[in-house]
Write an enzyme that holds these catalytic residues in place. Structure first.
Site, mmCIF file in Angstrom:
data_model
loop_
_atom_site.group_PDB
_atom_site.id
_atom_site.type_symbol
_atom_site.label_atom_id
_atom_site.label_comp_id
_atom_site.label_asym_id
_atom_site.label_seq_id
_atom_site.Cartn_x
_atom_site.Cartn_y
_atom_site.Cartn_z
ATOM 1 N NE ARG A 1 -4.945 -1.532 9.834
ATOM 2 C CZ ARG A 1 -3.844 -1.069 9.228
ATOM 3 N NH1 ARG A 1 -3.827 0.111 8.679
ATOM 4 N NH2 ARG A 1 -2.783 -1.815 9.192
ATOM 5 N NE ARG B 1 7.771 -2.086 6.320
ATOM 6 C CZ ARG B 1 6.449 -2.135 6.374
ATOM 7 N NH1 ARG B 1 5.736 -1.617 5.395
ATOM 8 N NH2 ARG B 1 5.858 -2.695 7.405
ATOM 9 C CE LYS C 1 -2.027 -1.108 3.931
ATOM 10 N NZ LYS C 1 -1.348 -2.372 4.269
ATOM 11 N NE ARG D 1 1.940 -4.900 11.075
ATOM 12 C CZ ARG D 1 3.121 -4.653 10.490
ATOM 13 N NH1 ARG D 1 4.243 -4.982 11.096
ATOM 14 N NH2 ARG D 1 3.148 -4.083 9.317
ATOM 15 N NE ARG E 1 5.696 -0.062 10.229
ATOM 16 C CZ ARG E 1 4.638 -0.277 9.462
ATOM 17 N NH1 ARG E 1 4.596 0.230 8.240
ATOM 18 N NH2 ARG E 1 3.632 -0.982 9.905
HETATM 19 P P1 AP5 Z 1 4.830 -1.594 1.890
HETATM 20 O O1 AP5 Z 1 4.476 -0.842 0.664
HETATM 21 O O2 AP5 Z 1 5.568 -0.881 2.959
HETATM 22 O O3 AP5 Z 1 3.533 -2.348 2.455
HETATM 23 P P2 AP5 Z 1 2.237 -1.796 3.205
HETATM 24 O O4 AP5 Z 1 1.048 -2.426 2.572
HETATM 25 O O5 AP5 Z 1 2.281 -0.309 3.289
HETATM 26 O O6 AP5 Z 1 2.469 -2.503 4.592
HETATM 27 P P3 AP5 Z 1 2.411 -1.934 6.090
HETATM 28 O O7 AP5 Z 1 3.221 -2.863 6.923
HETATM 29 O O8 AP5 Z 1 2.763 -0.487 6.137
HETATM 30 O O9 AP5 Z 1 0.896 -2.135 6.368
HETATM 31 P P4 AP5 Z 1 0.163 -2.141 7.713
HETATM 32 O O10 AP5 Z 1 -1.218 -2.067 7.257
HETATM 33 O O11 AP5 Z 1 0.513 -3.267 8.604
HETATM 34 O O12 AP5 Z 1 0.800 -0.893 8.482
HETATM 35 P P5 AP5 Z 1 0.243 0.557 8.827
HETATM 36 O O13 AP5 Z 1 1.382 1.466 8.901
HETATM 37 O O14 AP5 Z 1 -0.903 0.887 7.969
HETATM 38 O O15 AP5 Z 1 5.678 -2.881 1.436
HETATM 39 C C1 AP5 Z 1 6.247 -3.760 2.395
HETATM 40 C C2 AP5 Z 1 7.645 -4.205 1.938
HETATM 41 O O16 AP5 Z 1 7.511 -5.036 0.782
HETATM 42 C C3 AP5 Z 1 8.575 -3.066 1.531
HETATM 43 O O17 AP5 Z 1 9.892 -3.372 1.941
HETATM 44 C C4 AP5 Z 1 8.470 -3.022 0.006
HETATM 45 O O18 AP5 Z 1 9.675 -2.579 -0.603
HETATM 46 C C5 AP5 Z 1 8.180 -4.472 -0.347
HETATM 47 N N1 AP5 Z 1 7.248 -4.626 -1.478
HETATM 48 C C6 AP5 Z 1 6.161 -3.845 -1.767
HETATM 49 N N2 AP5 Z 1 5.520 -4.307 -2.865
HETATM 50 C C7 AP5 Z 1 6.213 -5.410 -3.283
HETATM 51 C C8 AP5 Z 1 6.061 -6.323 -4.365
HETATM 52 N N3 AP5 Z 1 5.056 -6.179 -5.266
HETATM 53 N N4 AP5 Z 1 6.967 -7.343 -4.479
HETATM 54 C C9 AP5 Z 1 7.979 -7.480 -3.572
HETATM 55 N N5 AP5 Z 1 8.182 -6.639 -2.525
HETATM 56 C C10 AP5 Z 1 7.314 -5.616 -2.378
HETATM 57 O O19 AP5 Z 1 -0.347 0.307 10.302
HETATM 58 C C11 AP5 Z 1 0.510 0.037 11.403
HETATM 59 C C12 AP5 Z 1 -0.296 -0.080 12.679
HETATM 60 O O20 AP5 Z 1 -0.939 1.180 12.960
HETATM 61 C C13 AP5 Z 1 -1.453 -1.099 12.673
HETATM 62 O O21 AP5 Z 1 -1.011 -2.396 12.988
HETATM 63 C C14 AP5 Z 1 -2.397 -0.508 13.730
HETATM 64 O O22 AP5 Z 1 -1.944 -0.788 15.028
HETATM 65 C C15 AP5 Z 1 -2.249 0.990 13.492
HETATM 66 N N6 AP5 Z 1 -3.239 1.518 12.518
HETATM 67 C C16 AP5 Z 1 -2.975 2.104 11.325
HETATM 68 N N7 AP5 Z 1 -4.110 2.458 10.692
HETATM 69 C C17 AP5 Z 1 -5.130 2.077 11.515
HETATM 70 C C18 AP5 Z 1 -6.539 2.146 11.406
HETATM 71 N N8 AP5 Z 1 -7.146 2.676 10.312
HETATM 72 N N9 AP5 Z 1 -7.292 1.638 12.428
HETATM 73 C C19 AP5 Z 1 -6.717 1.106 13.523
HETATM 74 N N10 AP5 Z 1 -5.375 1.004 13.681
HETATM 75 C C20 AP5 Z 1 -4.578 1.487 12.682
HETATM 76 MG MG MG Z 2 2.443 1.077 4.878
#
Ligand code: AP5
Ligand code: MG
Ligand code: ZN
Length: 216
Positions: free
Chosen positions: A88, A127, A13, A172, A161
């Protein structure tokens, strides 16, 4: 245009949101990034969110809905935004519908990034992010052109992270399946859902997203 990128942790994402932002002038709104900034700054929201995020659970709906409601009012969102990691839960999706209606805005498309669970663990544990400009990297799939040097800004420090370890990733992923995956049905019924193959290489995923956005 306003859109949602929907998918589990590591689906790509953030990687794709940054590319859409650069190519189309839309603003990336990542609730995860905003919460991490709040934790770092030690705000009240940050203090509430820290332990929950480190456990791989979801922060309360009220907190994230409040953050997004305020953020979409800012002038830079007027020409369109990309929601990354929000909504979410079904409650967040319903609150989003209400607040967009109140603000006279619409959600044009929801892009579901379809991926398998097991490879996501490797994506997340590999990552890293440039500590200066925030550019994302992966130990195997997206290395900097010169080892240890950010392609974008030349900085040599990278951060990882606190929630990017295998145990937290498993929590997660279960939070995603229990609380977030129902949104696929929610947006499917509304007719705004488009699904793409998130297991493809990063550039191929970008091409699929561009095809969806060009058709909106
Ligand atoms: P990346 O693009 O970083 O993936 P992402 O989908 O952004 O993954 P996240 O880990 O950021 O998602 P998340 O939903 O767990 O975290 P968030 O910060 O939203 O890609 C990942 C890796 O893979 C990178 O190294 C990249 O280079 C590689 N990659 C990408 N695409 C690829 C491909 N096609 N092939 C190979 N490699 C690839 O949330 C964190 C925490 O915050 C949650 O757990 C929760 O506690 C809280 N939170 C956030 N939003 C909410 C909400 N709306 N409600 C409640 N809690 C929330
Ligand atoms: Mg992300
Ligand atoms: Zn950098």
């Amino acid at each position: 245009m306003n859109l949602i990128l929907l998918g589990p942790p590591g689906a790509g994402k953030g990687t794709q949101a940054k590319r859409i932002e650069e190519a189309r002038g839309l603003v990336q709104l990542s609730t995860g990034d905003m919460l991490r900034a709040a934790v770092k700054a030690g705000t009240e929201v940050g203090m509430k969110a820290k332990a929950v995020m480190e456990a791989g659970e979801l922060v309360s709906d009220d907190i994230v809905i409040g953050i997004i409601s305020d953020r979409v009012d800012e002038p830079d969102c007027a020409d369109g935004f990309i929601l990354d990691g929000f909504p979410r839960t079904v409650a967040q999706a319903e609150a989003l519908d209400t607040l967009l209606t109140e603000k006279g805005k619409t959600m044009d498309v929801v892009i579901e990034m379809q991926v398998e669970d097991d490879p996501l663990v490797g994506r997340i544990t590999g990552r890293s992010t440039c500590a200066k400009c925030g550019e994302g990297y992966h130990d195997e799939f997206k290395k900097p052109k010169v080892e240890g040097v950010c392609d974008k800004c030349g900085h040599t420090e990278f951060s990882r992270r606190a929630d990017d370890n295998e145990e937290t990733v498993r929590s997660r992923l279960s939070a995603y399946h229990a609380q977030t995956a129902p949104l696929i049905g929610y947006y499917g019924e509304k007719g705004t859902l488009k699904s793409i193959d998130g297991m493809a290489a990063i550039d191929d995923v970008t091409a699929q997203i561009n095809a969806v956005l060009d058709a909106v």
